[in-house]
Design a protein around this motif. Structure first.
Motif, PDB file in Angstrom:
ATOM      1  N   ALA A 198       0.835  -1.211   0.000  1.00  0.00           N
ATOM      2  CA  ALA A 198       0.000   0.000   0.000  1.00  0.00           C
ATOM      3  C   ALA A 198       0.864   1.252   0.000  1.00  0.00           C
ATOM      4  CB  ALA A 198      -0.936  -0.015   1.208  1.00  0.00           C
ATOM      5  N   GLU A 199       1.940   1.234   0.777  1.00  0.00           N
ATOM      6  CA  GLU A 199       2.831   2.395   0.817  1.00  0.00           C
ATOM      7  C   GLU A 199       3.513   2.616  -0.533  1.00  0.00           C
ATOM      8  OE1 GLU A 199       6.467   4.010   3.512  1.00  0.00           O
ATOM      9  OE2 GLU A 199       4.528   3.497   4.383  1.00  0.00           O
ATOM     10  N   LEU A 200       3.938   1.541  -1.161  1.00  0.00           N
ATOM     11  CA  LEU A 200       4.559   1.659  -2.481  1.00  0.00           C
ATOM     12  C   LEU A 200       3.570   2.237  -3.495  1.00  0.00           C
ATOM     13  CD1 LEU A 200       6.572  -1.687  -2.567  1.00  0.00           C
ATOM     14  CD2 LEU A 200       7.522   0.632  -2.436  1.00  0.00           C
ATOM     15  N   GLN A 201       2.321   1.842  -3.405  1.00  0.00           N
ATOM     16  CA  GLN A 201       1.305   2.399  -4.304  1.00  0.00           C
ATOM     17  C   GLN A 201       1.089   3.884  -4.036  1.00  0.00           C
ATOM     18  OE1 GLN A 201      -2.350   0.122  -5.069  1.00  0.00           O
ATOM     19  NE2 GLN A 201      -1.321  -1.607  -4.075  1.00  0.00           N
ATOM     20  N   ARG A 202       1.054   4.257  -2.759  1.00  0.00           N
ATOM     21  CA  ARG A 202       0.900   5.690  -2.414  1.00  0.00           C
ATOM     22  C   ARG A 202       2.059   6.513  -2.955  1.00  0.00           C
ATOM     23  NH1 ARG A 202      -1.195   3.547   2.259  1.00  0.00           N
ATOM     24  NH2 ARG A 202       0.752   3.669   3.403  1.00  0.00           N
ATOM     25  N   GLY A 219       3.414   6.063  -5.764  1.00  0.00           N
ATOM     26  CA  GLY A 219       3.309   6.173  -7.205  1.00  0.00           C
ATOM     27  C   GLY A 219       3.531   4.898  -7.991  1.00  0.00           C
ATOM     28  N   LEU A 220       3.837   3.807  -7.327  1.00  0.00           N
ATOM     29  CA  LEU A 220       4.058   2.545  -8.025  1.00  0.00           C
ATOM     30  C   LEU A 220       2.707   1.921  -8.384  1.00  0.00           C
ATOM     31  CD1 LEU A 220       6.709   1.134  -8.750  1.00  0.00           C
ATOM     32  CD2 LEU A 220       6.472  -0.220  -6.684  1.00  0.00           C
ATOM     33  N   ASP A 221       2.633   1.303  -9.548  1.00  0.00           N
ATOM     34  CA  ASP A 221       1.379   0.656  -9.941  1.00  0.00           C
ATOM     35  C   ASP A 221       1.107  -0.541  -9.028  1.00  0.00           C
ATOM     36  OD1 ASP A 221       2.056  -2.056 -11.556  1.00  0.00           O
ATOM     37  OD2 ASP A 221       3.625  -0.544 -11.909  1.00  0.00           O
ATOM     38  N   PRO A 222      -0.157  -0.928  -8.874  1.00  0.00           N
ATOM     39  CA  PRO A 222      -0.510  -1.996  -7.922  1.00  0.00           C
ATOM     40  C   PRO A 222       0.223  -3.318  -8.147  1.00  0.00           C
ATOM     41  CG  PRO A 222      -2.479  -0.833  -8.606  1.00  0.00           C
ATOM     42  CD  PRO A 222      -1.352  -0.313  -9.466  1.00  0.00           C
ATOM     43  N   ASP A 223       0.369  -3.754  -9.387  1.00  0.00           N
ATOM     44  CA  ASP A 223       1.051  -5.033  -9.634  1.00  0.00           C
ATOM     45  C   ASP A 223       2.520  -4.976  -9.221  1.00  0.00           C
ATOM     46  OD1 ASP A 223      -1.232  -6.272 -10.601  1.00  0.00           O
ATOM     47  OD2 ASP A 223      -0.774  -5.814 -12.696  1.00  0.00           O
ATOM     48  N   SER A 224       3.189  -3.900  -9.565  1.00  0.00           N
ATOM     49  CA  SER A 224       4.606  -3.756  -9.175  1.00  0.00           C
ATOM     50  C   SER A 224       4.736  -3.641  -7.667  1.00  0.00           C
ATOM     51  CB  SER A 224       5.227  -2.541  -9.857  1.00  0.00           C
ATOM     52  OG  SER A 224       5.255  -2.717 -11.260  1.00  0.00           O
TER      53      SER A 224
END
Length: 147
Positions: free
Chosen positions: A94-98, A100-105
């Motif tokens: 979740a933090e990686l997505q916040r 800016g990383l796409d959900p799959d990555s």
């Protein structure tokens, strides 16, 4: 040859760590048998140029460290005061997505960290040191060169 984690994986993350003031991950207390790229390359050269071509698996890794120990080493080398923040796999994704990383990555990177927590990049083998026939490059030296 089964290489464990490369020190340089973390040196490329240094700018982000410094900007955030912390090293985050989902590795728990998992130990990482990291080594410098040059040490892995020297081991590969030794195997490929050996006169005997025995069929065997080499478990390659250097002295192990946790992400918390990596953080301490960065602080010692760079004179910084980064903190280590360990998250669950889901929290890290979740933090990686916040950021800016796409959900799959984000899920892939978080799953990679979870594998480190399970010890999948840790080895007690001394194959790497035996193959290079010299002292392995310390993590602090790799970080120092990156700075």
């Amino acid at each position: 040859m089964r290489n464990a984690w490369y020190h340089e994986f973390y040196t490329r993350l240094l700018p982000g760590y410094l900007d955030a003031g912390e090293v985050t991950g989902a590795t728990g207390r998992g130990r990482i048998s990291g080594a410098a790229r040059a040490d892995f390359a020297a081991a590969a050269a030794a195997v490929l140029t050996a006169e005997s071509m025995e069929s065997r698996t080499y478990e390659l890794g250097g002295p192990s460290f946790t992400l918390a120990e990596l953080t301490d080493t960065i602080n010692t080398v760079a004179g910084t005061s980064l903190v280590h923040r360990d998250l669950t796999e889901a929290q890290y994704a979740a933090e990686l997505q916040r950021s800016g990383l796409d959900p799959d990555s984000a899920r892939m990177f978080a799953a990679s960290d979870a594998s480190l927590a399970r010890g999948e990049m840790h080895t007690d083998s001394d194959d790497l040191a035996r193959l290079v026939d010299r002292e392995l490059r310390p993590l602090a030296d790799t970080l120092r060169q990156a700075f």
